[in-house]
Design an enzyme around this catalytic site. Structure first.
Site, short mmCIF file in Angstrom:
data_model
loop_
_atom_site.label_atom_id
_atom_site.label_comp_id
_atom_site.label_asym_id
_atom_site.label_seq_id
_atom_site.Cartn_x
_atom_site.Cartn_y
_atom_site.Cartn_z
N HIS A 4 0.87 -1.17 0.00
CA HIS A 4 0.00 0.00 0.00
C HIS A 4 0.92 1.23 0.00
O HIS A 4 2.02 1.18 0.54
CB HIS A 4 -0.83 -0.05 1.29
CG HIS A 4 -1.92 0.96 1.38
ND1 HIS A 4 -1.70 2.23 1.84
CD2 HIS A 4 -3.24 0.89 1.10
CE1 HIS A 4 -2.84 2.90 1.84
NE2 HIS A 4 -3.79 2.11 1.39
N ASP A 47 2.97 -4.41 7.68
CA ASP A 47 1.69 -3.75 7.48
C ASP A 47 0.60 -4.81 7.60
O ASP A 47 0.43 -5.63 6.71
CB ASP A 47 1.68 -3.09 6.10
CG ASP A 47 0.32 -2.48 5.78
OD1 ASP A 47 -0.60 -2.59 6.61
OD2 ASP A 47 0.19 -1.90 4.68
N GLN A 65 -4.58 -5.42 6.43
CA GLN A 65 -5.51 -6.39 5.84
C GLN A 65 -5.41 -7.76 6.50
O GLN A 65 -6.16 -8.67 6.15
CB GLN A 65 -5.24 -6.56 4.33
CG GLN A 65 -5.44 -5.30 3.51
CD GLN A 65 -6.90 -4.87 3.42
OE1 GLN A 65 -7.82 -5.64 3.71
NE2 GLN A 65 -7.11 -3.63 3.03
N LYS A 102 -11.05 -1.11 9.45
CA LYS A 102 -11.14 -2.26 8.55
C LYS A 102 -11.58 -3.51 9.29
O LYS A 102 -11.69 -4.58 8.73
CB LYS A 102 -9.80 -2.52 7.87
CG LYS A 102 -9.39 -1.42 6.89
CD LYS A 102 -8.12 -1.79 6.16
CE LYS A 102 -7.44 -0.60 5.54
NZ LYS A 102 -8.15 -0.06 4.38
N CYS A 141 -4.82 2.41 -3.88
CA CYS A 141 -3.63 2.93 -3.18
C CYS A 141 -2.45 1.98 -3.32
O CYS A 141 -1.64 1.84 -2.39
CB CYS A 141 -3.90 3.18 -1.70
SG CYS A 141 -5.19 4.37 -1.41
#
Ligand SMILES: Cc1ncc(COP(=O)(O)O)c(C=O)c1O
Lengths: 148, 400
Positions: B114, B191, B194, B217, B354
């Site tokens: 991202h 990261d 997700q 999220k 993104c």
């Protein structure tokens, strides 16, 4: 009926599949303006030749969705040959129309009227405006040049 | 999975097939109620007041931190509340990276990142004269351990990789990558924006050095996220912002600050949001990751099978292990398609998500992304597939 069907009528599809005045020229008498919609990758360059207060030629190049690409083609064929003042009025009228603002209906938008349907798709108004915004910026550049 | 739709007020207000969880999930009643509880019953600042209400707010805020620490098996002082994953990842680059990175050092990233996990390192590397190194992706677009080994060197200082790709839905072998990186004394920033909504995370097991995710999220409110960092690293990092609450003693010409996590939380924090975030975590725990994963797999498999049978549809990630489908209708710009879905009350994403580097890697202008969560059911997939079929016919018929 799906409202998209009304929107993607003949005119839009025609200009999308058979774009007029497509491709940029290597000619520095033309004024160039490039606009991008970073959220979706629409990317349009408008190249305009203005002489003696008249829009002599408009070229365009870029990539994007059908609304975005076709509107560049419609713009180029509609405004070519108009005076700068006329082109300015048409542009203003068109941008007001797609943004659901009051617009001067006495100005003939011809093929560009097809984009009125885009008001039903608020998320697509940007797509329909990019080419015209680039052209608007071109006119501004041109007027600054003559002011000098 | 029992029908969860009733937990989400927006799904009971209007006809909606929501397939854009990867951007933001919907918010359940439990979380909305928790936010209301804060604003109705103890809507005051934390850390500051010595009156009862402020004590209650402070307790709730600290409980939230503990809940989230437990959720990823971290300890209390290793959990920093931030504005979201983006500001958490920026904090790693701007504070830790700023401190340790030197000219000639190497930072490993990937084209799956991202923007919020590549730009901070790209800009820092430029400033420092460090080198940004991209892990070559496999044919399918995955980060593999073998490819990682090819780029890991003695000069590698930082490894910044996504746990689950927000476009391809692939899971990165973070644990093995971390083990290898540590052999070279590199630190690993993960990261997990997700991953955290869909996978159990144990930071001790992964052994990663930093890990970030966002509440919005995973059923939580907007405006809050978390940076996990190993205590000994957080201890050597400097705060990025100075002001209220983060300081200890303030003199006219000098001052010092508190220990982690407080030195990173300047000013009034997102109090309601953090409390709501913890409630979202409890909502996830109640359902359980086993059930979440099984449900998402069922929906994804059903959708992939059906999409594969429609001519003129390309799926870019048929083997993904999480509930994300990245696809296109051939010769139709995704922006055109997404308006068709919108008319059918289906919300999904068109664009570059993104992640422009990946879109360039795929060599397409943009893609469509459908993503699933607990509130989706098989009927949603049927509606979605039916809409794809009609869209395919519609766009072919009008001449695309
Ligand atoms: C993989 C990934 N990383 C980071 C982010 C950034 O999260 P936020 O926008 O909440 O800061 C997102 C979501 O947009 C994401 O999908």
């Amino acid at each position: 009926m799906h409202q998209l069907e009304t929107l993607y009528r003949q005119i839009i599809m025609d200009h999308y599949k058979n774009p007029r005045n497509k491709g940029l020229l290597d000619d520095d008498r033309y004024i160039k303006n490039h606009i991008k919609n970073p959220s979706c990758g629409d990317d349009i360059t408008i190249q305009t030749l203005i002489k003696s207060g008249e829009v002599k030629d408009i070229r365009h190049e870029g990539s994007g969705c059908s609304i975005c690409c076709s509107s560049a083609s419609v713009l180029s064929s509609l405004l070519k040959g108009k005076t700068v003042d006329e082109a300015q009025q048409v542009t203003k009228s068109y941008l007001n129309m797609i943004m659901k603002q009051p617009f001067d209906e006495s100005i003939d938008l011809e093929d560009a009227l097809a984009y009125q349907g885009v008001t039903k798709f608020p998320a697509r108004v940007k797509c329909a405006s990019i080419a015209w915004k680039a052209f608007e910026a071109t006119l501004k550049k041109a007027s600054e040049k003559t002011d000098e | 999975m029992q029908n969860r739709k009733k937990d989400f007020p927006i799904l009971n207000k209007q006809s909606l097939v929501y397939l854009d969880t990867a951007a933001s999930s919907l918010t359940p009643n439990a979380v909305i109620d928790k936010l209301n509880e804060y604003y109705n019953e103890y809507p005051v600042n934390v850390h500051r007041g010595v009156y009862k209400l402020s004590y209650r707010a402070t307790e709730a805020y600290q409980d939230a931190r503990q809940t989230i620490a437990d959720f990823i098996s971290a300890s209390f002082e290793e959990v920093i509340f931030t504005r979201g994953a983006s500001s958490a990842l920026n904090l790693v680059a701007l504070s830790y990276g700023e401190k340790v990175l030197k000219s000639g050092d190497e930072v490993i990233v990937s084209e799956l990142e991202h923007h919020s996990h590549v730009l901070p390192w790209q800009q820092l590397a430029k400033r420092k004269g460090a080198k940004l190194i991209y892990v070559p992706l496999s044919k399918a677009g995955r980060i593999t351990v073998d490819a990682f080994k090819q780029v890991l060197t003695d000069r590698t200082k930082i490894v910044a990789l996504t746990y689950v790709s927000n476009v391809m839905g692939y899971e990165t072998p973070i644990k093995e990558i971390t083990r290898l990186a540590h052999q070279k004394n590199a630190i690993v920033s993960v990261d997990a924006a997700q991953a955290a909504p869909h996978r159990a995370i144990d930071v001790n097991d992964l052994d990663c050095d930093f890990l970030a995710f966002s509440a919005h999220k995973m059923f939580g409110p907007t405006g809050v996220g978390v940076l996990y960092g190993k205590k000994r690293l957080l201890d050597i990092m400097d705060p990025l912002e100075f002001g209220g609450d983060m300081n200890d003693n303030v003199d006219k010409f000098d001052g010092d600050w508190k220990d982690t996590p407080y030195k990173f939380e300047t000013g009034t924090p997102p109090i309601a949001e953090a409390i709501g975030f913890a409630e979202a975590v409890r909502y996830i725990k109640k359902i359980g990751f086993k059930a979440i994963i099984a449900h998402e797999n069922t929906l994804r498999q059903k959708a992939v099978d059906a999409l594969s049978n429609i001519k003129g549809v390309t799926i870019y990630n048929p083997t993904a292990e999480t509930g994300i489908i990245n696809f296109n209708l051939d010769d139709v710009h995704p922006h055109d398609v997404v308006s068709f879905f919108d008319e059918d009350h289906i919300a999904l994403r068109a664009g570059h998500h993104c992640a422009q580097l990946l879109i360039k890697w795929l060599n397409v202008p943009a893609t469509l992304r459908a993503s699933f969560y607990v509130y989706n059911d098989e009927a949603d997939i049927d509606t979605f597939i039916d809409s794809v079929k009609r869209a395919r016919t519609f766009f072919s018929d009008i001449g695309f």
